[in-house]
Design a protein around this motif. Structure first.
Motif, PDB file in Angstrom:
ATOM      1  N   ILE A 233       0.861  -1.181   0.000  1.00  0.00           N
ATOM      2  CA  ILE A 233       0.000   0.000   0.000  1.00  0.00           C
ATOM      3  C   ILE A 233       0.894   1.227   0.000  1.00  0.00           C
ATOM      4  O   ILE A 233       1.852   1.314   0.782  1.00  0.00           O
ATOM      5  N   ALA A 234       0.617   2.166  -0.886  1.00  0.00           N
ATOM      6  CA  ALA A 234       1.387   3.414  -0.930  1.00  0.00           C
ATOM      7  C   ALA A 234       0.868   4.339   0.173  1.00  0.00           C
ATOM      8  O   ALA A 234      -0.335   4.578   0.288  1.00  0.00           O
ATOM      9  N   LEU A 235       1.788   4.845   0.990  1.00  0.00           N
ATOM     10  CA  LEU A 235       1.425   5.673   2.139  1.00  0.00           C
ATOM     11  C   LEU A 235       2.155   7.003   2.092  1.00  0.00           C
ATOM     12  O   LEU A 235       3.340   7.064   1.736  1.00  0.00           O
ATOM     13  N   ASP A 236       1.430   8.047   2.446  1.00  0.00           N
ATOM     14  CA  ASP A 236       2.028   9.361   2.651  1.00  0.00           C
ATOM     15  C   ASP A 236       1.863   9.667   4.132  1.00  0.00           C
ATOM     16  O   ASP A 236       0.787  10.090   4.568  1.00  0.00           O
ATOM     17  N   GLY A 237       2.904   9.410   4.898  1.00  0.00           N
ATOM     18  CA  GLY A 237       2.770   9.469   6.354  1.00  0.00           C
ATOM     19  C   GLY A 237       1.833   8.378   6.812  1.00  0.00           C
ATOM     20  O   GLY A 237       2.097   7.193   6.601  1.00  0.00           O
ATOM     21  N   THR A 238       0.725   8.765   7.421  1.00  0.00           N
ATOM     22  CA  THR A 238      -0.252   7.787   7.885  1.00  0.00           C
ATOM     23  C   THR A 238      -1.533   7.839   7.050  1.00  0.00           C
ATOM     24  O   THR A 238      -2.611   7.487   7.530  1.00  0.00           O
ATOM     25  N   ARG A 239      -1.402   8.223   5.802  1.00  0.00           N
ATOM     26  CA  ARG A 239      -2.546   8.198   4.890  1.00  0.00           C
ATOM     27  C   ARG A 239      -2.244   7.283   3.708  1.00  0.00           C
ATOM     28  O   ARG A 239      -1.168   7.375   3.100  1.00  0.00           O
ATOM     29  N   ALA A 240      -3.202   6.392   3.394  1.00  0.00           N
ATOM     30  CA  ALA A 240      -3.080   5.543   2.211  1.00  0.00           C
ATOM     31  C   ALA A 240      -3.408   6.373   0.979  1.00  0.00           C
ATOM     32  O   ALA A 240      -4.471   6.993   0.904  1.00  0.00           O
ATOM     33  N   GLN A 247       3.383  -3.665 -12.069  1.00  0.00           N
ATOM     34  CA  GLN A 247       3.156  -2.874 -13.277  1.00  0.00           C
ATOM     35  C   GLN A 247       3.283  -1.373 -13.037  1.00  0.00           C
ATOM     36  O   GLN A 247       3.241  -0.593 -13.983  1.00  0.00           O
ATOM     37  N   GLY A 248       3.384  -0.959 -11.786  1.00  0.00           N
ATOM     38  CA  GLY A 248       3.511   0.455 -11.491  1.00  0.00           C
ATOM     39  C   GLY A 248       2.682   0.858 -10.290  1.00  0.00           C
ATOM     40  O   GLY A 248       2.112   0.021  -9.591  1.00  0.00           O
ATOM     41  N   GLU A 249       2.598   2.152 -10.051  1.00  0.00           N
ATOM     42  CA  GLU A 249       1.854   2.673  -8.908  1.00  0.00           C
ATOM     43  C   GLU A 249       0.581   3.352  -9.393  1.00  0.00           C
ATOM     44  O   GLU A 249       0.568   4.007 -10.437  1.00  0.00           O
ATOM     45  N   VAL A 250      -0.486   3.154  -8.626  1.00  0.00           N
ATOM     46  CA  VAL A 250      -1.752   3.835  -8.890  1.00  0.00           C
ATOM     47  C   VAL A 250      -2.104   4.642  -7.649  1.00  0.00           C
ATOM     48  O   VAL A 250      -1.971   4.154  -6.520  1.00  0.00           O
ATOM     49  N   ARG A 251      -2.582   5.846  -7.853  1.00  0.00           N
ATOM     50  CA  ARG A 251      -2.962   6.715  -6.736  1.00  0.00           C
ATOM     51  C   ARG A 251      -4.471   6.666  -6.522  1.00  0.00           C
ATOM     52  O   ARG A 251      -5.247   6.531  -7.467  1.00  0.00           O
ATOM     53  N   ALA A 252      -4.875   6.800  -5.271  1.00  0.00           N
ATOM     54  CA  ALA A 252      -6.287   6.805  -4.900  1.00  0.00           C
ATOM     55  C   ALA A 252      -6.638   8.150  -4.274  1.00  0.00           C
ATOM     56  O   ALA A 252      -6.037   8.544  -3.271  1.00  0.00           O
ATOM     57  N   ARG A 253      -7.604   8.831  -4.858  1.00  0.00           N
ATOM     58  CA  ARG A 253      -8.003  10.130  -4.315  1.00  0.00           C
ATOM     59  C   ARG A 253      -8.787   9.976  -3.013  1.00  0.00           C
ATOM     60  O   ARG A 253      -8.664  10.800  -2.107  1.00  0.00           O
ATOM     61  N   ARG A 254      -9.610   8.934  -2.929  1.00  0.00           N
ATOM     62  CA  ARG A 254     -10.493   8.801  -1.763  1.00  0.00           C
ATOM     63  C   ARG A 254     -10.056   7.690  -0.815  1.00  0.00           C
ATOM     64  O   ARG A 254      -9.929   7.929   0.388  1.00  0.00           O
ATOM     65  N   SER A 272       3.335  -3.493   4.169  1.00  0.00           N
ATOM     66  CA  SER A 272       3.205  -2.042   4.053  1.00  0.00           C
ATOM     67  C   SER A 272       3.572  -1.300   5.331  1.00  0.00           C
ATOM     68  O   SER A 272       3.417  -0.075   5.401  1.00  0.00           O
ATOM     69  N   GLY A 273       4.043  -2.030   6.357  1.00  0.00           N
ATOM     70  CA  GLY A 273       4.453  -1.385   7.604  1.00  0.00           C
ATOM     71  C   GLY A 273       3.335  -1.200   8.606  1.00  0.00           C
ATOM     72  O   GLY A 273       3.460  -0.396   9.541  1.00  0.00           O
ATOM     73  N   ILE A 274       2.257  -1.962   8.448  1.00  0.00           N
ATOM     74  CA  ILE A 274       1.108  -1.877   9.354  1.00  0.00           C
ATOM     75  C   ILE A 274       0.978  -3.212  10.067  1.00  0.00           C
ATOM     76  O   ILE A 274       0.600  -4.225   9.460  1.00  0.00           O
ATOM     77  N   GLY A 275       1.326  -3.235  11.348  1.00  0.00           N
ATOM     78  CA  GLY A 275       1.289  -4.490  12.077  1.00  0.00           C
ATOM     79  C   GLY A 275       2.121  -4.420  13.336  1.00  0.00           C
ATOM     80  O   GLY A 275       2.502  -3.322  13.795  1.00  0.00           O
ATOM     81  N   ILE A 492      -4.708   4.879  10.324  1.00  0.00           N
ATOM     82  CA  ILE A 492      -4.388   5.117   8.915  1.00  0.00           C
ATOM     83  C   ILE A 492      -5.608   5.728   8.235  1.00  0.00           C
ATOM     84  O   ILE A 492      -6.701   5.160   8.267  1.00  0.00           O
ATOM     85  N   GLU A 493      -5.432   6.863   7.614  1.00  0.00           N
ATOM     86  CA  GLU A 493      -6.526   7.483   6.877  1.00  0.00           C
ATOM     87  C   GLU A 493      -6.625   6.883   5.476  1.00  0.00           C
ATOM     88  O   GLU A 493      -5.626   6.487   4.871  1.00  0.00           O
ATOM     89  N   GLY A 494      -7.842   6.817   4.974  1.00  0.00           N
ATOM     90  CA  GLY A 494      -8.051   6.403   3.591  1.00  0.00           C
ATOM     91  C   GLY A 494      -7.806   4.937   3.332  1.00  0.00           C
ATOM     92  O   GLY A 494      -7.604   4.551   2.170  1.00  0.00           O
ATOM     93  N   LEU A 495      -7.862   4.091   4.367  1.00  0.00           N
ATOM     94  CA  LEU A 495      -7.630   2.655   4.201  1.00  0.00           C
ATOM     95  C   LEU A 495      -8.711   1.882   4.940  1.00  0.00           C
ATOM     96  O   LEU A 495      -8.853   2.010   6.162  1.00  0.00           O
TER      97      LEU A 495
END
Length: 529
Positions: A233-240, A247-254, A272-275, A492-495
């Motif tokens: 899971i791609a994380l920006d701090g504590t937000r997914a 095949q690459g990275e996909v971003r999620a707005r919501r 993903s570092g959650i555990g 974690i926000e957005g997850l």
């Protein structure tokens, strides 16, 4: 779907969408259909497996051929001490439709007491009154709409319309032992013996692909990609904020919604570092959220299979059973049109208030559409519905390509072993009743004297999974829970997580209906954000 049709699920990944759903099984297909119904939301559904061979998946009696190979993860467990040190395959679906495309299609609703237990244990808003409407919503039941069933919903639910010759005998044997004959095992009274309800329509499997995903595929705001394994899971701090794939990275707005099941979901969180902090540290994974409950609380219904030779084989060799493959192809009837036809739901101890055992009559007079077996047999599956044993899913390494370590802890608690032994004795009593004993021989491999020590040896040598793994990211508010009642991952926000991993305890039944109902509710919760 043909292989050509499967090509529609290949292609480049979008750069950004509103919602990314990881896993296209029973829960993921529901979420994809419901979220994409809003034209203002873009949805990407990702599945690590391929399109499962429709010619096989559609035929109910071919189900067991899908439990290995490309359509399933084997998930070989670590040695199980309660099973004499054996490693067993806790198989899960791999491909579009997930378990719904490969399972035995048995449709059992959770008991009201199951949901009430969830709510009492910290899953506020997940009691029977909260979940019963969703169980009705998802059904297109042959019994029609009522207090316990729905009509016109996405999932076809039927009883077998072409009965195996021993099905009536199975029910009659139970009645002779004083068990209530129940016309609806998902109705007001659920303890007794009766016909199994299944996701089968006109002799053909009816999966979440039929009920949910296929009707949604024409929407421009829904993208489905198979053969696309999510690595982290791609994380920006504590937000997914998205997912990393080969095949690459996909971003999620919501949001990112993980629907990968009770084994793959905790594995993805851990990668993903959650555990648990100490486990992540051992594998060099930076800690994003220290959640000790990730991967804990793994449990399943332990199951013991029993086989009885049919001494009166005429039931299998006459009429529709002479050429089962041809009969199915022409009429959608015969042994290939069903798997489990009848079941008993019982208590291992009269002092219990709710049943804790399930006995299923399964068709095995033919072998996956090929010639009749040299010695025709019928199978009974004895399952413990309320196991106390718990296990875990942990990292083998920090490499996403390495499968996790799976330890269900089967029969680790002596009480589970004792109650399963009681279920084994009950099955032996059932088949000793005249209605069945007159057409079957002694159970294969089971000592006739029934001493505890001999039955215990049989259980340790033959027990295994019912393929109903749950609980590894459970709902709650205590330190061992992973998601709150809103299904958002703690810290974690957005997850969100929406699959069997969030079940606090396993329902007293096969899990498909509960997973789909949970996913329906999850879709409503996510739409509110």
């Amino acid at each position: 779907m043909t292989d050509v049709e499967g090509d529609r699920f290949q292609g480049p990944l979008p750069a950004v969408v509103d919602h990314i759903i990881v896993g296209a099984g029973s829960a993921g297909a529901v979420l994809a259909a419901r979220l994409s119904a809003d034209p203002d939301r873009t949805v990407l559904l990702l599945e690590a497996g391929e399109v499962i061979d429709e010619d096989v998946a559609r035929v109910p009696g071919m189900a067991s051929t899908l439990w290995a190979g490309a359509s399933a993860y084997e998930n070989l467990t670590v040695p199980q001490q309660g099973l004499a040190g054996r490693r067993v395959a806790l198989a899960t679906g791999r491909g579009l439709g997930g378990g719904s495309s490969v399972n035995g299609m048995g449709w059992f609703q959770a008991f009201p007491e199951d949901f009430e237990g969830w709510a009492a244990g910290g899953a506020a808003g997940w009691g029977w009154a909260d979940m019963a409407p969703y169980l009705r919503l998802i059904e297109d039941h042959e019994f029609g709409a009522g207090a316990y069933h729905g009509a016109g919903g996405p999932m076809a639910v039927t009883t077998p319309y072409h009965l195996h010759p021993t099905t009536a005998r199975f029910i009659a044997a139970g009645a002779s032992l004083g068990w209530p004959v129940i016309p609806d095992l998902n109705g007001a009274t659920r303890e007794g013996i009766g016909l199994v309800q299944s996701n089968i329509r006109d002799g053909v499997r009816h999966s979440v692909l039929d009920g949910y995903l296929n009707p949604a595929l024409g929407r421009e705001n829904l993208t489905v990609r198979t053969a696309t394994a999510v690595q982290r899971i791609a994380l920006d701090g504590t937000r997914a904020v998205g997912v990393h794939c080969a095949q690459g990275e996909v971003r999620a707005r919501r949001s990112v919604v993980v629907c990968a099941g009770a084994l793959r979901t905790p594995h993805l969180l851990l990668l993903s570092g959650i555990g648990p902090r100490d486990q992540l540290g051992r594998h060099g994974i930076p800690v994003v959220a220290d959640l000790p409950g990730v991967g804990a609380n793994l449990h399943d219904h332990p199951l013991v299979p029993l086989a009885w030779p049919l001494t009166d084989a005429s039931a299998l060799r006459g009429g529709y059973y002479e050429d089962p493959a041809a009969t199915y192809q022409m009429m959608r009837r015969g042994p290939l049109s069903a798997v489990g036809q009848a079941a008993a739901v019982l208590r291992s101890d009269p002092g219990l208030t709710v049943p804790d055992l399930q006995l299923v009559l399964a068709l095995r007079g033919v072998d996956a559409g090929r010639d009749p077996l040299p010695t025709p047999v019928i199978i009974s599956l004895v399952a413990l519905l309320t196991p106390e044993s718990r296990g875990s899913v942990t990292l083998r390494s920090g490499d996403p390509a390495d499968l996790p370590l799976v330890d269900p802890g089967y029969l680790a608690e002596q009480s589970d072993h004792d109650r399963l032994r009681a279920g084994l004795r009950t099955a032996l009593d059932l088949f000793a009743a005249p209605a069945l004993a007159s057409v079957t021989g002694p159970a294969v491999g089971v000592p006739e004297d029934r001493r505890d020590v001999d039955l215990d040896d049989y259980i340790r040598a033959s027990a295994g999974p019912y393929w109903h793994a749950v609980g590894t990211a459970r709902i709650g508010s205590d330190e061992m829970s992973v998601v709150g009642p809103d299904l958002n991952v703690h810290g974690i926000e957005g997850l969100q997580i929406a699959d069997a991993s969030v079940f606090p305890t396993i329902p007293r039944c096969n899990t498909q209906a509960t997973v789909i109902a949970l996913a329906e509710r999850a879709a409503e919760l996510i739409k509110q954000t």
